[in-house]
Write a protein that holds these residues in place. Structure first.
Motif, PDB file in Angstrom:
ATOM      1  N   PHE A 125       0.830  -1.203   0.000  1.00 25.26           N
ATOM      2  CA  PHE A 125       0.000   0.000   0.000  1.00 25.26           C
ATOM      3  C   PHE A 125       0.870   1.260   0.000  1.00 25.26           C
ATOM      4  N   ARG A 137       1.280   4.045  -2.905  1.00 32.97           N
ATOM      5  CA  ARG A 137       1.057   5.484  -2.702  1.00 32.97           C
ATOM      6  C   ARG A 137       2.292   6.286  -3.090  1.00 32.97           C
ATOM      7  N   ILE A 160     -25.649  -6.423   0.741  1.00 32.49           N
ATOM      8  CA  ILE A 160     -24.810  -5.448   1.432  1.00 32.49           C
ATOM      9  C   ILE A 160     -23.544  -5.172   0.621  1.00 32.49           C
ATOM     10  N   LEU A 178     -24.497  -2.852  -2.213  1.00 33.83           N
ATOM     11  CA  LEU A 178     -24.824  -1.535  -1.664  1.00 33.83           C
ATOM     12  C   LEU A 178     -23.538  -0.764  -1.388  1.00 33.83           C
ATOM     13  N   ILE A 186     -18.705   2.922  -3.181  1.00 35.90           N
ATOM     14  CA  ILE A 186     -17.262   3.035  -3.381  1.00 35.90           C
ATOM     15  C   ILE A 186     -16.953   3.464  -4.811  1.00 35.90           C
ATOM     16  N   ASN A 230     -13.484  11.236  -6.540  1.00 35.18           N
ATOM     17  CA  ASN A 230     -12.228  11.721  -5.957  1.00 35.18           C
ATOM     18  C   ASN A 230     -11.011  11.585  -6.844  1.00 35.18           C
ATOM     19  N   LEU A 237     -25.629   2.469   5.001  1.00 41.30           N
ATOM     20  CA  LEU A 237     -24.517   1.565   4.693  1.00 41.30           C
ATOM     21  C   LEU A 237     -23.638   1.285   5.917  1.00 41.30           C
ATOM     22  N   ALA A 287     -23.399  -2.246   7.795  1.00 44.13           N
ATOM     23  CA  ALA A 287     -22.079  -2.862   7.940  1.00 44.13           C
ATOM     24  C   ALA A 287     -21.836  -3.202   9.404  1.00 44.13           C
ATOM     25  N   LEU A 324      -4.024   7.782   5.223  1.00 44.50           N
ATOM     26  CA  LEU A 324      -4.055   6.545   4.442  1.00 44.50           C
ATOM     27  C   LEU A 324      -5.021   6.685   3.269  1.00 44.50           C
ATOM     28  N   MET A 325      -6.130   7.315   3.500  1.00 42.04           N
ATOM     29  CA  MET A 325      -7.101   7.499   2.427  1.00 42.04           C
ATOM     30  C   MET A 325      -7.820   8.809   2.645  1.00 42.04           C
ATOM     31  N   SER A 326      -8.295   9.394   1.562  1.00 45.25           N
ATOM     32  CA  SER A 326      -9.026  10.648   1.702  1.00 45.25           C
ATOM     33  C   SER A 326     -10.356  10.384   2.411  1.00 45.25           C
ATOM     34  N   ASP A 363     -13.214  11.020   1.816  1.00 47.55           N
ATOM     35  CA  ASP A 363     -14.358  10.609   0.998  1.00 47.55           C
ATOM     36  C   ASP A 363     -14.440   9.100   0.850  1.00 47.55           C
ATOM     37  N   TYR A 364     -13.390   8.405   1.253  1.00 46.32           N
ATOM     38  CA  TYR A 364     -13.405   6.953   1.096  1.00 46.32           C
ATOM     39  C   TYR A 364     -13.890   6.234   2.339  1.00 46.32           C
ATOM     40  N   PHE A 400     -16.718   5.206   3.123  1.00 45.54           N
ATOM     41  CA  PHE A 400     -17.579   4.069   2.771  1.00 45.54           C
ATOM     42  C   PHE A 400     -16.742   2.849   2.432  1.00 45.54           C
ATOM     43  N   ALA A 401     -15.633   3.124   1.725  1.00 47.45           N
ATOM     44  CA  ALA A 401     -14.762   2.027   1.328  1.00 47.45           C
ATOM     45  C   ALA A 401     -14.262   1.295   2.560  1.00 47.45           C
ATOM     46  N   PHE A 442     -16.907  -0.876   4.105  1.00 43.92           N
ATOM     47  CA  PHE A 442     -17.143  -2.020   3.251  1.00 43.92           C
ATOM     48  C   PHE A 442     -16.011  -3.041   3.328  1.00 43.92           C
ATOM     49  N   LEU A 497     -16.208  -5.035   6.357  1.00 41.72           N
ATOM     50  CA  LEU A 497     -17.308  -5.973   6.218  1.00 41.72           C
ATOM     51  C   LEU A 497     -16.881  -7.203   5.433  1.00 41.72           C
ATOM     52  N   VAL A 498     -16.233  -6.961   4.293  1.00 42.71           N
ATOM     53  CA  VAL A 498     -15.821  -8.085   3.449  1.00 42.71           C
ATOM     54  C   VAL A 498     -14.833  -8.966   4.196  1.00 42.71           C
TER      55      VAL A 498
END
Lengths: 277, 434, 337
Positions: B128, B132, B192, B195, B200, B207, C251, C255, C306-308, C310-311, C313-314, C317, C320-321
């Motif tokens: 990761f 980046r 889910i 959804l 995403i 973004n 969401l 989750a 690590l992430m903006s 806006d992520y 939700f990611a 998720f 969850l996965v």
């Protein structure tokens, strides 16, 4: 496919939106749930008389089948697989629609009553599987059995603990963690908590060891001695008939032999066809 | 098709004609175009839900991927941006794929235990940061290239019609990944998963400015044919005289003409997909799908690989959604990630399918037309209704003002009521599955 | 040592406090979802909008109270308006149950039909909320803003990092604890609560024990009304109120409920915090903490985000996965209620 369009789930099995596994499977006819009707005839304490019917709108499974039990007696239904033993039991408990015949308890016709209302009339039913609340403690299982009662239930619970001492030690344990035999004890105990007049058991010894089975039968005799009628379906026919006051052999939804337990055990024809010689 | 179904379709087309007469033909044609696109979307959801009972609520994501595909395919490439960081972005993305593949290989090949977990975490975390490290400067460089005008890599400069296919492929590819994860588990978790993935996809598109300018939008997406521009038509003497022969003003005629060409293109796509869906439904494959749906255990016992079939049908349905998404973006001529909203792009499509008739392709098409029509027309109708209801109130009444301003929200209310009514009184939809 | 304390304070200020508050809000929301799943056996897509509706009523009542000059300063007036919000929300929920869901219960409909009906209810509730209060952002927090201000904290401790705790965050945590304790007391200690757990565990057996399903369902909606209104109001006080944001909370709440094991209240709470901590943690710019911990020459140039944001939700998720891949039934098995 069922003819109920609301039941069509297109084979969906998405666990993140639905959980069909624990939902009710009891099919109650919407026309049910009425007041019990006095019969005014001399009848056995509980009788399912000339019962004909099946599940939903499907084919008949029972054909003019009669099963009864007197006060404080043990009646056992035996027969080959698919003979409609459990179905007869469920019919008496109002879990399927009868096209003909009636069910009478204590001189009252209860044919139109829903299963819940039959509980109030003094019937208790122990299903063959899924007969305990697995996530709840033993004590809570018993409390739920007495849900309809508003009086003090501690005495009844004490009786259950006397009957099944092991449950007293495990009262705070989740019932799902118990062994098979102990689970059956919880199941019977839960049913007894309603202080029923009739206890109906659907294959109570399925899947338990022979020692546990004997033990369980002993307890059932004890229960019967307290004046509770017992109606039971069993696949261990020989042992069950040995303790039965009355035995019914069903074949394809019809009464084939009806007699006392001992007489059936002695009947060479019954022995040959149903008890393995 | 029996008389009743033909009548239902006739009613919908009749409604469109009424709109043409009462409001304007321009509105009616625009409505028709989006009805056609909605019908394609409904077909996509119907393949997933109707054929296989897959409850996928990620429609919005696949539609957006189709939109993204139009940008990537049909916009001219931005050479400066490619020079600034194109290669590096590609490298970073390849790197990401390598890391993920490596991690999954570790998971598959190594013996379970702490060693496996640890090495997988090391690969993922290290990967990761490496990603980046390669990725971030490239993105900065690309986004610095004329940010007001481009600031992204641009597309491939191919004809926009190609992008409709690309949209389908892109959606199918993503659906494969999602399906692999969420259909392969012990039981389905598709609802889910879809959804979440839809959200995403939208947040990535919003973004990652280097990809499609994010919320700055991409406009000026080329039209399928060079003659489909109003200005060109109005300057074409042949078209002007042709319009005049109908007694039409060239400005209006050109606008109608462009919309009708779109409608023709969409109709062709709709008919092809409808024909293929019908063919598939009646083929041995379709029969097998229904067999699996109606009795999964029996199908499994007969040796059918249910998970594989479900994956297949999920990918197919998503591809159709991607095609529809691409068509919609090319009709709009611009790509606006900020406007994707699950109510409009996921749940509304579901209403179309349920109302039209789950499992029936014609039903899905009808639902697409009818529900889209209502979605658009309920607003003016609601306004009239509220005008009527509030007529007795004083003009400066605050309540009256509030009610009239809120007319736009009537459409949500109406959709909910329609869905509930159909679900209750006609649970198989307007055109039930045979 | 001082550096370490500073890092700790920064961590608390930027991650711990916001994540605990957000986690409590998610947990309360997820509890509602999980209760409905446990008793009515379907995922209620209208839950986010139920929260929006409840909060809307609270906001309207708050404005009314403010007009009349009623206040419980320094606490926000919204707390006073909660009971009214709960009652009106309950009326909405029982109304939809009567008009929509009860029919399908009687028809013994497949659970997925309930899910679809909940989509219809979602559209309607969403429409009602937008119709009444509009789609725009509303602010309704009043009373004191901070329990501790960053400047005061610096003054008090002499550290260079400040710690700020908003009143809304404090209220969120306190209220969430009270509600959760009360809920668990109800489910585990009362007859009605136990009958709900029994019904969730084994519906047939519950019927055979004489438990009335309609009563269980009604009580469930009561609990859901309380949980949804409180969760929504706390979220609105802490952040702000916008109907669409509430719809989107669906969401992370789903989750959370699934990560914890659908149908399990304890799991819903754990899931809420798992989701909130990962969302806040992954989208936070860690530079502020790292500068204190790392030697000077190692100090990062970038924000180490690590992430903006806006992520987020990611993040919900991905968690969850991961959970579903390794534990398909969630962290806790989805069993009791």
């Amino acid at each position: 496919m069922s003819d109920n369009p609301y039941k069509d789930d297109r084979g969906n099995k998405d666990l993140s939106v639905t959980d069909p596994s624990k939902a009710s499977t009891i099919e109650v006819d919407p026309g049910q749930s009425a007041e019990p009707v006095p019969v005014g005839e001399d009848k056995p304490f509980l009788i399912g008389e000339n019962m004909t019917g099946g599940y939903g709108k499907g084919a008949d499974i029972l054909h003019d089948c009669t099963v009864s039990v007197n006060k404080g007696e043990i009646a056992v239904i035996v027969g080959p697989n698919g003979a409609g033993k459990s179905t007869a039991m469920k019919a008496i408990f109002g879990m399927l629609n009868l096209r003909k015949g009636r069910v009478v308890i204590d001189g009252k016709d209860i044919t139109r009553l829903s299963p819940q209302d039959r509980v109030a009339e003094g019937m208790a039913f122990v299903p063959q599987t899924h007969n305990i609340f697995t996530s709840m403690t033993v004590e809570e299982n018993l409390e739920m059995g007495a849900f309809l009662r508003r009086d003090d239930i501690s005495a009844t619970m004490e009786q259950v603990f006397e009957l099944f001492p092991i449950l007293r030690d495990k009262r705070k344990q989740a019932a799902g963690e118990l062994s098979g035999g102990q689970r059956q004890q919880v199941a019977v105990g839960r049913a007894l908590m309603t202080q029923p007049k009739v206890l109906m058991l659907d294959e109570p010894t399925a899947g338990v060891s022979p020692i546990v089975m004997d033990e369980l039968f002993d307890r059932i005799i004890e229960v019967a001695r307290t004046g509770i009628s017992i109606l039971m379906v069993e696949q261990n026919a020989r042992q069950a008939l040995a303790i039965a006051d009355k035995g019914y052999v069903l074949v394809q939804g019809r009464n084939r032999y009806t007699d006392t337990g001992k007489a059936l055990l002695a009947d060479p024809e019954v022995r040959k066809s149903f008890l393995g010689g | 098709m029996n008389i009743r179904n033909i009548l239902l379709f006739a009613v919908v087309f009749g409604l469109l004609v009424v709109v043409g007469y009462i409001q304007s033909w321009s509105v009616a044609f625009q409505l028709l175009n989006l009805c056609l696109i909605s019908a394609v979307m409904a077909l996509g959801v119907n393949i997933q839900w109707g054929y296989a009972g897959l409850f996928s609520v990620g429609t919005m994501g696949f539609v957006a991927l189709g939109g993204l595909a139009t940008v990537i395919t049909s916009m001219p490439p931005v050479h400066e941006a490619w020079a600034a960081g194109g290669a590096r972005v590609v490298l970073a993305l390849l790197l990401a794929v390598v890391v993920i593949v490596a991690a999954s290989q570790i998971w598959k090949r190594m013996a379970p235990g702490r060693k496996r977990n640890l090495s997988m975490i090391v690969v993922l975390v290290g990967g990761f940061f490496l990603y980046r490290y390669v990725f971030d400067p490239a993105v900065d460089a690309i986004e610095r290239v004329n940010p007001a005008g481009t600031g992204y890599l641009g597309g491939m400069g191919l004809p926009v019609l190609v992008s409709w296919g690309v949209g389908g492929l892109l959606a199918a590819g993503v659906a494969w990944v999602i399906g692999k994860i969420s259909l392969g588990l012990r039981s389905d978790y598709l609802a889910i998963a879809t959804l979440g993935i839809a959200e995403i996809i939208i947040s990535v598109i919003k973004n990652e400015d280097w990809l499609a300018r994010g919320v700055k939008n991409v406009n000026g997406i080329p039209r399928p044919f060079s003659f489909m521009y109003e200005v060109n038509l109005q300057g074409d003497p042949w078209f002007v005289s042709w319009a005049a022969s109908f007694g039409l003003d060239p400005v209006q005629a050109s606008s109608w003409f462009v919309k009708l060409i779109y409608a023709a293109l969409f109709t062709v796509v709709l008919l092809i997909i409808l024909w293929m869906s019908e063919k598939a439904l009646r083929s041995p494959w379709g029969r097998m799908m229904r067999a699996i749906r109606d009795n999964e255990e029996a199908a499994e016992a007969m040796g059918k690989d249910v998970t594989r079939r479900h994956l297949q049908v999920f990918i197919l349905g998503s591809a159709v959604l991607g095609i529809a998404g691409a068509m919609m973006t090319s009709l709009d001529g611009l790509f606006t990630p900020g406007t994707y909203n699950p109510l409009r792009f996921t749940f509304l499509i579901w209403v179309m399918v349920v109302v039209g008739g789950s499992g029936n392709n014609w039903g899905a098409v009808l639902g697409g037309f009818l529900i889209w029509f209502l979605w658009v027309e309920v607003e003016p109708m609601g306004k009239h209704l509220l005008d009527f209801v509030t007529a007795w109130m004083a003009d400066d009444s605050g309540l009256k003002k509030h009610l009239l301003e809120s007319a736009a929200h009537m459409r949500l209310l109406t959709m909910g009521i329609i869905l509930l009514l159909v679900l209750r009184f006609s649970p198989k939809g307007l055109i039930p599955e045979k | 040592m001082v550096d370490f304390l500073n890092a700790l304070v920064a961590l608390t200020n930027y991650i711990l406090v916001p994540a605990v508050a957000y986690g409590s809000q998610l947990a309360l929301g997820a509890l509602g979802i999980t209760l409905i799943y446990g008793i009515l056996r379907f995922s209620n897509f209208a839950h986010g909008d139920t929260m929006a509706f409840g909060t809307m009523v609270v906001i309207l009542t708050t404005w009314w109270f403010q007009d009349m000059g009623i206040s419980i300063a320094p606490l926000p007036t919204a707390l006073l308006a909660l009971p009214i919000g709960i009652i009106v929300t309950l009326a909405l929920l029982l109304g939809t149950d009567r008009v929509v869901y009860r029919f399908y219960r009687k028809a013994k409909a497949a659970p997925i039909i309930f899910v679809m009906a909940s989509l219809g209810v979602m559209f309607i509730t969403n429409g009602i909320v937008r119709f009444i209060i509009g789609p725009n952002e509303q602010r309704f927090a009043d009373g004191a803003r901070f329990i501790i201000k960053a400047r005061e904290f610096k003054h008090m401790t002499g550290l260079s990092e400040g710690l700020a705790i908003k009143v809304s965050q404090g209220i969120t945590v306190v209220t969430a604890v009270i509600v959760v304790v009360a809920l668990f007391w109800f489910l585990n200690r009362t007859r009605t609560g136990k009958s709900m757990r029994a019904f969730s565990d084994n519906e047939d057996l519950a019927l055979l024990s004489g438990i009335n399903p309609e009563r269980v369902v009604t009580v469930t909606w009561v609990l859901v009304a309380i949980l949804a209104t409180i969760a929504g109001t706390l979220y609105g006080l802490d952040k702000s109120y916008k109907p669409f944001t509430y719809f989107q909370l669906l969401l992370p709440m789903f989750a959370a409920a699934i990560v914890g094991g659908l149908g399990n209240p304890l799991g819903a709470i754990a899931g809420g915090f798992v989701i909130s901590f990962s969302e806040v943690g992954v989208t936070y710019a860690w530079k502020k903490v790292l500068v204190y911990l790392l030697p000077e020459q190692w100090a990062p140039d970038s924000l180490v985000q690590l992430m903006s944001t806006d992520y987020k939700f990611a993040v919900s998720f991905s968690i969850l996965v991961l959970v579903l891949l390794f534990r398909p039934t969630g962290i806790f098995k989805g069993q009791s209620v």
